[in-house]
Design a protein around this motif. Structure first.
Motif, PDB file in Angstrom:
ATOM      1  N   PRO A 257      50.498  30.080  42.433  1.00 42.22           N
ATOM      2  CA  PRO A 257      49.813  30.419  41.169  1.00 42.22           C
ATOM      3  C   PRO A 257      48.293  30.456  41.286  1.00 42.22           C
ATOM      4  O   PRO A 257      47.640  31.232  40.584  1.00 42.22           O
ATOM      5  N   PHE A 258      47.718  29.644  42.186  1.00 38.35           N
ATOM      6  CA  PHE A 258      46.257  29.592  42.303  1.00 38.35           C
ATOM      7  C   PHE A 258      45.674  30.896  42.833  1.00 38.35           C
ATOM      8  O   PHE A 258      44.479  31.162  42.667  1.00 38.35           O
ATOM      9  N   LEU A 259      46.510  31.733  43.467  1.00 36.66           N
ATOM     10  CA  LEU A 259      46.022  33.014  43.985  1.00 36.66           C
ATOM     11  C   LEU A 259      45.525  33.924  42.866  1.00 36.66           C
ATOM     12  O   LEU A 259      44.719  34.821  43.100  1.00 36.66           O
ATOM     13  N   LYS A 260      46.008  33.681  41.661  1.00 37.19           N
ATOM     14  CA  LYS A 260      45.584  34.480  40.513  1.00 37.19           C
ATOM     15  C   LYS A 260      44.072  34.417  40.313  1.00 37.19           C
ATOM     16  O   LYS A 260      43.470  35.360  39.775  1.00 37.19           O
ATOM     17  N   TYR A 261      43.471  33.328  40.770  1.00 40.70           N
ATOM     18  CA  TYR A 261      42.040  33.125  40.557  1.00 40.70           C
ATOM     19  C   TYR A 261      41.184  33.502  41.767  1.00 40.70           C
ATOM     20  O   TYR A 261      39.967  33.623  41.632  1.00 40.70           O
ATOM     21  N   ILE A 262      41.800  33.688  42.931  1.00 40.57           N
ATOM     22  CA  ILE A 262      40.998  33.981  44.128  1.00 40.57           C
ATOM     23  C   ILE A 262      41.360  35.317  44.786  1.00 40.57           C
ATOM     24  O   ILE A 262      40.808  35.656  45.825  1.00 40.57           O
ATOM     25  N   MET A 263      42.264  36.071  44.170  1.00 37.39           N
ATOM     26  CA  MET A 263      42.609  37.391  44.721  1.00 37.39           C
ATOM     27  C   MET A 263      42.930  38.343  43.578  1.00 37.39           C
ATOM     28  O   MET A 263      43.873  38.108  42.823  1.00 37.39           O
ATOM     29  N   TYR A 264      42.139  39.372  43.433  1.00 38.28           N
ATOM     30  CA  TYR A 264      42.428  40.330  42.370  1.00 38.28           C
ATOM     31  C   TYR A 264      43.481  41.333  42.818  1.00 38.28           C
ATOM     32  O   TYR A 264      43.890  41.354  43.977  1.00 38.28           O
ATOM     33  N   THR A 265      43.950  42.135  41.875  1.00 38.46           N
ATOM     34  CA  THR A 265      44.961  43.150  42.146  1.00 38.46           C
ATOM     35  C   THR A 265      44.401  44.521  41.776  1.00 38.46           C
ATOM     36  O   THR A 265      43.388  44.619  41.073  1.00 38.46           O
ATOM     37  N   PRO A 266      45.038  45.596  42.213  1.00 33.42           N
ATOM     38  CA  PRO A 266      44.579  46.936  41.807  1.00 33.42           C
ATOM     39  C   PRO A 266      44.524  47.107  40.289  1.00 33.42           C
ATOM     40  O   PRO A 266      43.607  47.745  39.775  1.00 33.42           O
ATOM     41  N   THR A 267      45.497  46.538  39.567  1.00 28.34           N
ATOM     42  CA  THR A 267      45.481  46.690  38.109  1.00 28.34           C
ATOM     43  C   THR A 267      44.325  45.916  37.491  1.00 28.34           C
ATOM     44  O   THR A 267      43.739  46.351  36.492  1.00 28.34           O
ATOM     45  N   PHE A 268      43.984  44.769  38.081  1.00 28.42           N
ATOM     46  CA  PHE A 268      42.881  43.967  37.553  1.00 28.42           C
ATOM     47  C   PHE A 268      41.587  44.780  37.566  1.00 28.42           C
ATOM     48  O   PHE A 268      40.880  44.865  36.560  1.00 28.42           O
ATOM     49  N   HIS A 269      41.279  45.398  38.692  1.00 29.16           N
ATOM     50  CA  HIS A 269      40.015  46.131  38.760  1.00 29.16           C
ATOM     51  C   HIS A 269      40.114  47.494  38.071  1.00 29.16           C
ATOM     52  O   HIS A 269      39.110  48.015  37.581  1.00 29.16           O
ATOM     53  N   SER A 270      41.313  48.066  38.017  1.00 29.77           N
ATOM     54  CA  SER A 270      41.470  49.340  37.313  1.00 29.77           C
ATOM     55  C   SER A 270      41.045  49.204  35.855  1.00 29.77           C
ATOM     56  O   SER A 270      40.456  50.127  35.279  1.00 29.77           O
ATOM     57  N   LEU A 271      41.330  48.056  35.266  1.00 31.11           N
ATOM     58  CA  LEU A 271      40.941  47.830  33.870  1.00 31.11           C
ATOM     59  C   LEU A 271      39.428  47.823  33.704  1.00 31.11           C
ATOM     60  O   LEU A 271      38.912  48.172  32.641  1.00 31.11           O
ATOM     61  N   HIS A 272      38.708  47.436  34.743  1.00 25.61           N
ATOM     62  CA  HIS A 272      37.244  47.478  34.642  1.00 25.61           C
ATOM     63  C   HIS A 272      36.762  48.923  34.524  1.00 25.61           C
ATOM     64  O   HIS A 272      35.755  49.189  33.868  1.00 25.61           O
ATOM     65  N   THR A 274      38.469  51.328  33.118  1.00 27.60           N
ATOM     66  CA  THR A 274      38.950  51.943  31.881  1.00 27.60           C
ATOM     67  C   THR A 274      38.452  51.203  30.640  1.00 27.60           C
ATOM     68  O   THR A 274      38.052  51.828  29.663  1.00 27.60           O
ATOM     69  N   GLN A 275      38.463  49.890  30.694  1.00 28.33           N
ATOM     70  CA  GLN A 275      37.982  49.106  29.550  1.00 28.33           C
ATOM     71  C   GLN A 275      36.491  48.840  29.632  1.00 28.33           C
ATOM     72  O   GLN A 275      35.877  48.457  28.647  1.00 28.33           O
ATOM     73  N   PHE A 276      35.935  48.972  30.836  1.00 21.97           N
ATOM     74  CA  PHE A 276      34.487  49.024  31.026  1.00 21.97           C
ATOM     75  C   PHE A 276      33.791  47.669  31.019  1.00 21.97           C
ATOM     76  O   PHE A 276      33.086  47.323  31.945  1.00 21.97           O
ATOM     77  N   ARG A 277      33.946  46.857  29.977  1.00 17.59           N
ATOM     78  CA  ARG A 277      33.208  45.597  29.890  1.00 17.59           C
ATOM     79  C   ARG A 277      34.120  44.381  30.066  1.00 17.59           C
ATOM     80  O   ARG A 277      33.995  43.370  29.366  1.00 17.59           O
ATOM     81  N   THR A 278      35.035  44.481  30.989  1.00 13.73           N
ATOM     82  CA  THR A 278      35.898  43.351  31.341  1.00 13.73           C
ATOM     83  C   THR A 278      36.100  43.357  32.849  1.00 13.73           C
ATOM     84  O   THR A 278      35.779  44.334  33.539  1.00 13.73           O
ATOM     85  N   ASN A 279      36.644  42.244  33.361  1.00 18.99           N
ATOM     86  CA  ASN A 279      37.021  42.137  34.780  1.00 18.99           C
ATOM     87  C   ASN A 279      35.876  42.534  35.722  1.00 18.99           C
ATOM     88  O   ASN A 279      35.981  43.461  36.507  1.00 18.99           O
ATOM     89  N   TYR A 280      34.787  41.778  35.638  1.00 18.57           N
ATOM     90  CA  TYR A 280      33.587  42.076  36.422  1.00 18.57           C
ATOM     91  C   TYR A 280      33.643  41.544  37.856  1.00 18.57           C
ATOM     92  O   TYR A 280      32.832  41.940  38.695  1.00 18.57           O
ATOM     93  N   SER A 281      34.527  40.614  38.152  1.00 19.25           N
ATOM     94  CA  SER A 281      34.492  39.902  39.431  1.00 19.25           C
ATOM     95  C   SER A 281      34.579  40.846  40.616  1.00 19.25           C
ATOM     96  O   SER A 281      35.100  41.971  40.513  1.00 19.25           O
ATOM     97  N   LEU A 282      34.107  40.350  41.754  1.00 18.54           N
ATOM     98  CA  LEU A 282      34.166  41.132  42.987  1.00 18.54           C
ATOM     99  C   LEU A 282      35.608  41.177  43.474  1.00 18.54           C
ATOM    100  O   LEU A 282      36.335  42.123  43.187  1.00 18.54           O
ATOM    101  N   PHE A 283      36.051  40.145  44.181  1.00 18.02           N
ATOM    102  CA  PHE A 283      37.443  40.095  44.657  1.00 18.02           C
ATOM    103  C   PHE A 283      38.189  38.883  44.101  1.00 18.02           C
ATOM    104  O   PHE A 283      39.407  38.827  44.180  1.00 18.02           O
ATOM    105  N   MET A 284      37.441  37.912  43.562  1.00 17.55           N
ATOM    106  CA  MET A 284      38.042  36.670  43.076  1.00 17.55           C
ATOM    107  C   MET A 284      37.841  36.574  41.569  1.00 17.55           C
ATOM    108  O   MET A 284      36.704  36.353  41.115  1.00 17.55           O
ATOM    109  N   PRO A 285      38.892  36.698  40.784  1.00 11.48           N
ATOM    110  CA  PRO A 285      38.756  36.745  39.310  1.00 11.48           C
ATOM    111  C   PRO A 285      38.337  35.434  38.660  1.00 11.48           C
ATOM    112  O   PRO A 285      38.215  35.387  37.430  1.00 11.48           O
ATOM    113  N   ILE A 286      38.113  34.389  39.439  1.00 14.23           N
ATOM    114  CA  ILE A 286      37.871  33.070  38.856  1.00 14.23           C
ATOM    115  C   ILE A 286      36.710  33.075  37.876  1.00 14.23           C
ATOM    116  O   ILE A 286      36.764  32.420  36.828  1.00 14.23           O
TER     117      ILE A 286
END
Length: 643
Positions: A257-272, A274-286
């Motif tokens: 479960p901790f990987l959720k905070y240290i590894m992003y997914t294609p969908t995580f960054h795709s939202l950045h 499309t939604q523009f002002r969310t999901n700013y992190s580089l590779f680690m969503p923490i």
């Protein structure tokens, strides 16, 4: 505002596009310094490359600097790595399974992202200069455990933290309009979208990524492995985040479960994007979780994309490879080459080992694969490719295998409930399967409609012939299309002549009795309208009067040997703007131009014509021509003098 629907797709509202196209007021250091050099930009590193090779060969083993020597080869490995991601992403998004965003890509994006190797060149220059001016950076060992650990910790700490706030700053309207808007012009991302930034941004990013690199250098814990591994990690994660298909299994996050905070997914960054002002992190969503900028639909989109099945097309166009070099022009190949009409390029000669290897692979093994997808008026369109080259269709001993390929494609399309399958290029050859009739006789119960596109090809050629032309000449190999053209021209009252008596006799047999008086066979002809089929040779072209117009009715264009004559394209039309995801050229045709045989399949599906156009069957020429115009297809412009 963007709305998320229950199909895993995005609906984009108008205000969002205004934000994306905030137009760019280019700031300082927007363009790359070597931009004026174009494709010759790599000459910049040739002195360093030559010196590194020379030093590695000449110096004693104790003085050889392996890291210095490996910089350029590693840059080439990085380019190969990126290209593999490009190919994989385009293949997976064409098939549709696990695709995230459905909106299409256009030529504008391909052109804007064609300089994706600039950042690799930039890194190479920085690394070469680092070895020259930072003494501790030379003679690095292959491995140092403490340096690897330090690199990991420095990236997870200061690099990710500083990037998060830099990224948020880049979304401020001042910096966004001058720099970051260039990157966000790509709503639907491709792997190489990750490195499409103005030069100034790349400087800022490199300063961030240099924190682990420079720290390990000055503490003398750096190694070739820590440098190469860190750069490889950045490339991999960049490509992963922009590939537009989800592939990370849900079980990974269930078990860890901790990987959720240290590894992003294609969908995580795709939202950045499309939604523009969310999901700013580089590779680690923490840091998005810490500062409350995680998009609310992140988990939903992730799960929906994972469950998404392979797309079921309504229309399939079945084509094949043309020349050995055509593998580079495929949409799955080099994106910048695929966006231009197929031509021979000088550097293909340097790539002959890869070309030869691909020929061997396709000769002995291969299966039909999905090349691209398009959408038009609620129809899902796909192009499938038989991995065989045009020359293989010329061998009689290959016909059984080729027919098996086509037959398997038809049966697979039937199984997937495809409405229409159009046969492109040599897949409909008379000697191969009699324009598809072979398959209808073998499987009379098929629900899918097989279309050879002959009627539309005839209509296009007829509309390319000047209305006031009193006589035309047929040359090259005659076929079903040419006989239909001849019949229509005779109805107009146009005289028809040929170069050879055999062709004249064939036309006599094919035309109704009342039209045979329109056939003439003079020993010499001054006609300037030449209708050409396959196998037109140089000697025949030289017989044409100066200023002649060559109008192909063939699948393949004639070789342009006469500079004093005019050559039209093979039968094709310009596609309407509403046909989306068109960002590669079809063989030798210009941008957004589609062959008659491919368009015919689309028209049959749109009009729901319950007929197979194959064998000797010819659909209504006027009906298919009017349907093409009604649905927005337009003739190619032809400007030529006939005086």
């Amino acid at each position: 505002m963007i709305m998320y629907n229950n199909l895993g797709l995005f609906n984009f509202s108008y205000p969002f596009f205004i934000g994306v196209k905030m137009a760019s007021k280019p700031g300082i250091l927007t363009n790359w310094p070597w931009h004026p050099l174009g494709s010759f930009k790599w000459v910049i590193v040739t002195p360093w490359v030559a010196h590194s090779i020379y030093s590695f060969i000449v110096k004693d083993s104790s003085e050889k600097d392996l890291g210095y020597f490996l910089i350029f080869p590693y840059m080439m490995v990085r380019m190969l790595h990126d290209q593999i991601w490009i190919t994989l992403s385009r293949y997976r998004t064409a098939k549709g399974n696990n695709r995230i965003v459905d909106k299409g890509i256009e030529f504008e994006q391909v052109d804007r992202e064609s300089n994706w190797d600039d950042q690799i060149l930039f890194n190479a220059i920085i690394f070469y200069m680092g070895i020259m001016y930072v003494p501790e950076a030379s003679q690095l060992p292959l491995w140092k455990t403490d340096g690897v650990v330090m690199t990991v910790l420095l990236h997870a700490g200061p690099v990710e933290f500083l990037y998060y706030w830099l990224h948020r700053a880049l979304h401020h309207h001042f910096l966004y309009s001058r720099y970051h808007s260039h990157h966000h012009s790509s709503i639907v991302t491709e792997p190489i979208t990750s490195v499409i930034h103005p030069f100034a941004e790349h400087i800022a990013y490199f300063l961030l990524f240099a924190i682990p690199l420079y720290t390990t250098v000055i503490t003398k814990t750096a190694s070739i492995a820590s440098f190469a591994g860190y750069v490889a990690y950045i490339d991999f994660m960049n490509n992963l985040g922009h590939c537009n298909f989800e592939f990370i299994p849900k079980a990974v996050f269930s078990i860890f479960p901790f990987l959720k905070y240290i590894m992003y997914t294609p969908t995580f960054h795709s939202l950045h994007h499309t939604q523009f002002r969310t999901n700013y992190s580089l590779f680690m969503p923490i840091y998005d979780y810490i500062y409350g900028t995680v998009d609310k639909t992140t988990d939903t989109l992730y799960e929906t994309s994972l469950k998404r099945d392979e797309a079921s097309p309504d229309v399939v166009h079945l084509t094949h490879l043309t020349t050995p070099e055509s593998i580079y022009h495929l949409r799955l190949g080099f994106s910048s080459l695929a966006s231009k009409p197929q031509t021979s390029t000088w550097y293909f000669y340097l790539m002959w080992p890869i070309t030869f290897w691909s020929v061997l692979v396709t000769w002995f093994y291969g299966r039909t694969f999905v090349l691209e997808r398009n959408a038009f008026k609620m129809l899902n369109l796909q192009s499938w490719v038989i991995p065989r080259f045009h020359v293989q269709y010329l061998f009689e001993w290959q016909r059984e295998k080729l027919n098996k390929f086509v037959q398997e494609a038809i049966l697979e399309a039937e199984l997937r409930k495809v409405k229409v399958l159009s046969l492109g290029l040599s897949n409909q050859a008379n000697l191969l399967n009699k324009y598809g009739e072979l398959y209808m006789k073998s499987y009379p119960q098929l629900k899918i409609k097989i279309v050879d596109g002959s009627s539309l090809a005839v209509a296009i050629v007829l509309n390319n012939i000047p209305k006031d032309a009193s006589q035309v000449l047929f040359c090259g190999k005659l076929n079903k299309v040419s006989y239909a053209i001849a019949n229509a021209l005779c109805e107009r009252g146009t005289k028809i002549t040929t170069l050879y008596k055999d062709d004249y006799d064939n036309l006599q047999l094919r035309l109704p009795t009342e039209f045979r008086e329109s056939l003439v066979f003079p020993e010499s002809s001054t006609t300037k309208i030449w209708l050409v089929g396959d196998q037109l040779n140089e000697a025949e072209q030289q017989k044409a009067p100066k200023g002649s117009l060559f109008i192909p009715f063939s699948q393949f264009p004639p070789k342009k040997l006469r500079k004093d004559c005019f050559y039209l394209s093979t039968p094709a039309m310009v596609t309407p703007p509403s046909l989306v995801n068109v960002h590669s050229c079809e063989n030798w045709l210009p941008r957004r131009v589609m062959s008659a045989w491919r368009i015919a399949g689309i028209l049959h599906a749109l009009e729901d014509w319950n007929i197979n156009e194959c064998g000797d069957v010819m659909f209504s020429i006027e009906k298919v021509w009017q349907a093409s115009l009604y649905h927005g297809f337009r003739p190619l412009k032809t400007n030529f003098p006939l005086a």
